[in-house]
Design an enzyme around this catalytic site. Sequence first.
Site, PDB file in Angstrom:
ATOM      1  N   ARG A 131     -17.122  16.556  14.502  1.00  0.00           N
ATOM      2  CA  ARG A 131     -17.505  17.149  15.794  1.00  0.00           C
ATOM      3  C   ARG A 131     -18.453  18.336  15.596  1.00  0.00           C
ATOM      4  O   ARG A 131     -19.414  18.509  16.337  1.00  0.00           O
ATOM      5  CB  ARG A 131     -16.251  17.601  16.546  1.00  0.00           C
ATOM      6  CG  ARG A 131     -16.540  18.365  17.833  1.00  0.00           C
ATOM      7  CD  ARG A 131     -15.246  18.791  18.507  1.00  0.00           C
ATOM      8  NE  ARG A 131     -14.469  17.613  18.910  1.00  0.00           N
ATOM      9  CZ  ARG A 131     -14.796  16.815  19.930  1.00  0.00           C
ATOM     10  NH1 ARG A 131     -15.873  17.059  20.636  1.00  0.00           N
ATOM     11  NH2 ARG A 131     -14.050  15.789  20.234  1.00  0.00           N
TER      12      ARG A 131
ATOM     13  N   ASP B  80      -0.194   2.473   8.831  1.00  0.00           N
ATOM     14  CA  ASP B  80      -0.609   1.722  10.027  1.00  0.00           C
ATOM     15  C   ASP B  80       0.376   1.810  11.196  1.00  0.00           C
ATOM     16  O   ASP B  80       0.031   1.440  12.318  1.00  0.00           O
ATOM     17  CB  ASP B  80      -0.835   0.240   9.690  1.00  0.00           C
ATOM     18  CG  ASP B  80      -2.065   0.027   8.821  1.00  0.00           C
ATOM     19  OD1 ASP B  80      -2.751   1.017   8.511  1.00  0.00           O
ATOM     20  OD2 ASP B  80      -2.339  -1.134   8.458  1.00  0.00           O
TER      21      ASP B  80
ATOM     22  N   LYS C 181     -25.339  14.823  28.232  1.00  0.00           N
ATOM     23  CA  LYS C 181     -24.288  14.870  27.200  1.00  0.00           C
ATOM     24  C   LYS C 181     -24.842  14.231  25.933  1.00  0.00           C
ATOM     25  O   LYS C 181     -24.985  13.028  25.848  1.00  0.00           O
ATOM     26  CB  LYS C 181     -23.035  14.130  27.672  1.00  0.00           C
ATOM     27  CG  LYS C 181     -21.948  14.154  26.625  1.00  0.00           C
ATOM     28  CD  LYS C 181     -20.623  13.693  27.151  1.00  0.00           C
ATOM     29  CE  LYS C 181     -19.603  13.538  26.033  1.00  0.00           C
ATOM     30  NZ  LYS C 181     -19.511  14.661  25.120  1.00  0.00           N
TER      31      LYS C 181
ATOM     32  N   GLY D  85       0.832  -1.205   0.000  1.00  0.00           N
ATOM     33  CA  GLY D  85       0.000   0.000   0.000  1.00  0.00           C
ATOM     34  C   GLY D  85       0.863   1.250   0.000  1.00  0.00           C
ATOM     35  O   GLY D  85       1.869   1.309   0.702  1.00  0.00           O
TER      36      GLY D  85
ATOM     37  N   ARG E 160       0.863  -5.216  -5.246  1.00  0.00           N
ATOM     38  CA  ARG E 160       1.097  -6.425  -4.456  1.00  0.00           C
ATOM     39  C   ARG E 160       1.257  -7.545  -5.483  1.00  0.00           C
ATOM     40  O   ARG E 160       0.328  -7.824  -6.214  1.00  0.00           O
ATOM     41  CB  ARG E 160      -0.074  -6.678  -3.498  1.00  0.00           C
ATOM     42  CG  ARG E 160      -0.180  -5.582  -2.434  1.00  0.00           C
ATOM     43  CD  ARG E 160      -1.206  -5.884  -1.352  1.00  0.00           C
ATOM     44  NE  ARG E 160      -1.105  -4.904  -0.272  1.00  0.00           N
ATOM     45  CZ  ARG E 160      -2.009  -3.961  -0.022  1.00  0.00           C
ATOM     46  NH1 ARG E 160      -3.101  -3.875  -0.734  1.00  0.00           N
ATOM     47  NH2 ARG E 160      -1.823  -3.105   0.965  1.00  0.00           N
TER      48      ARG E 160
ATOM     49  N   GLY F 215       4.554  -6.932   4.490  1.00  0.00           N
ATOM     50  CA  GLY F 215       4.593  -7.908   3.399  1.00  0.00           C
ATOM     51  C   GLY F 215       5.802  -7.664   2.506  1.00  0.00           C
ATOM     52  O   GLY F 215       6.458  -8.615   2.044  1.00  0.00           O
TER      53      GLY F 215
ATOM     54  N   ARG G 205      -4.963   7.579   3.103  1.00  0.00           N
ATOM     55  CA  ARG G 205      -3.726   7.153   2.435  1.00  0.00           C
ATOM     56  C   ARG G 205      -3.140   8.235   1.527  1.00  0.00           C
ATOM     57  O   ARG G 205      -1.980   8.147   1.116  1.00  0.00           O
ATOM     58  CB  ARG G 205      -4.001   5.890   1.619  1.00  0.00           C
ATOM     59  CG  ARG G 205      -4.084   4.622   2.425  1.00  0.00           C
ATOM     60  CD  ARG G 205      -2.921   3.697   2.144  1.00  0.00           C
ATOM     61  NE  ARG G 205      -2.998   3.182   0.812  1.00  0.00           N
ATOM     62  CZ  ARG G 205      -3.564   2.018   0.489  1.00  0.00           C
ATOM     63  NH1 ARG G 205      -4.090   1.256   1.433  1.00  0.00           N
ATOM     64  NH2 ARG G 205      -3.593   1.614  -0.740  1.00  0.00           N
TER      65      ARG G 205
HETATM   66  O1  F6P Z   1      -1.768  -1.100   5.284  1.00  0.00           O
HETATM   67  C1  F6P Z   1      -2.291   0.128   4.976  1.00  0.00           C
HETATM   68  C2  F6P Z   1      -3.777   0.032   4.727  1.00  0.00           C
HETATM   69  O2  F6P Z   1      -4.251   1.301   4.331  1.00  0.00           O
HETATM   70  C3  F6P Z   1      -4.601  -0.501   5.904  1.00  0.00           C
HETATM   71  O3  F6P Z   1      -4.831   0.473   6.881  1.00  0.00           O
HETATM   72  C4  F6P Z   1      -5.824  -0.990   5.218  1.00  0.00           C
HETATM   73  O4  F6P Z   1      -6.454  -2.006   5.957  1.00  0.00           O
HETATM   74  C5  F6P Z   1      -5.280  -1.549   3.925  1.00  0.00           C
HETATM   75  O5  F6P Z   1      -4.058  -0.883   3.671  1.00  0.00           O
HETATM   76  C6  F6P Z   1      -6.181  -1.380   2.743  1.00  0.00           C
HETATM   77  O6  F6P Z   1      -5.595  -1.995   1.652  1.00  0.00           O
HETATM   78  P1  F6P Z   1      -6.154  -1.856   0.162  1.00  0.00           P
HETATM   79  O7  F6P Z   1      -5.869  -0.447  -0.278  1.00  0.00           O
HETATM   80  O8  F6P Z   1      -5.418  -2.853  -0.620  1.00  0.00           O
HETATM   81  O9  F6P Z   1      -7.631  -2.098   0.247  1.00  0.00           O
END
Ligand code: F6P
Length: 318
Positions: A155, A128, A214, A11, A72, A104, A252
């Site tokens: 919020r 992560d 609350k 990723g 991948r 990986g 991401r």
């Molecule tokens: O490992 C990074 C990550 O963004 C994780 O937080 C998430 O579970 C995974 O990759 C998602 O992967 P993909 O983009 O292959 O769905």
Amino acid sequence: MKRIAILTSGGDSPGMNSAIRSVVRYALSHGVSVTGVSHGYQGLVDKNFTELDRRDVSNIINLGGTFLKTARSEEFLKRAGREKAYKNMTESGIEGFIVIGGNGSYKGALVFNREYDFPAVGIPATIDNDIAGTQETLGFDTALNTAMDAIDKIRDTAYSMDRIFLVEVMGRESGAIAVHSALAGGAEDVIIPEIKQDMDSILEKVKQGRKSGKKSWIIVVAEGSGKTGIMVEELRKYIDDVRVTVIGHIQRGGSPSAFDRILGARMGSAAVDALLRGKRHHAVGWRNDAPVVYPLKDAVEYKRENFSQFIKLIQILT
Ligand code: F6P
């Protein structure tokens, strides 16, 4: 060593481009040529190689994603694929490679190194933050700020409309983004995969909170806990207006934070140094504000994080 290869794998994460730029320019300044590999390990198998010069990495430091592209690779998981990769690299005069990626990707480098005794150095990159031996991975800081920004926005509407929100953040097996963004965003509670939490007591707190006035509530849920569905179902038994926001892949992307750019620049140069000093199966990490180099086999171990103090504090500050 006269030529090395650089690839990004798994990723993508913000800061990868800064690391690529650093590897290319630092290596060239030490008289080492650099081959860029497109689409991660699959690019090694397919010989998807390009010569990288200083100018090829201009204007990328501010960009998210990876300009080399990533993937991948199923083929690299098989012996025949790795054999092709080895042949392609040796034919091209490549004497070692740097892989920027997550767990990986590190495992792939380790297997390849063991089979061919081929020098490989890893730079940790995943939002992560779950790689052992490093306090930080490339992209975590940017993703955390993206998650916090989303919580801030939620919020506003949660408060204005007296609503309960479950905010799901990324983390395949890690609660790192969740605990940090929950604390930074002032969330009322957090649910993560690393710790067995009592869901009933979280529900009870929401119910008691509603009774005592609350009305709005934000619970951050780590994707890897798998608890978003069940929590929303349980909450809706008592409160109608429960909303769910899954932030998803937005975490991401985006321009890397200053921290991730600096991390990329410093770990990139440290990775080249490691290869030039003869390290053959190592990872670069970040500890106490400086890069460190340690065996790749230690980096693929499970990263033990004690997030209980975070959870305690989040609950006290609610
Ligand atoms: O490992 C990074 C990550 O963004 C994780 O937080 C998430 O579970 C995974 O990759 C998602 O992967 P993909 O983009 O292959 O769905």
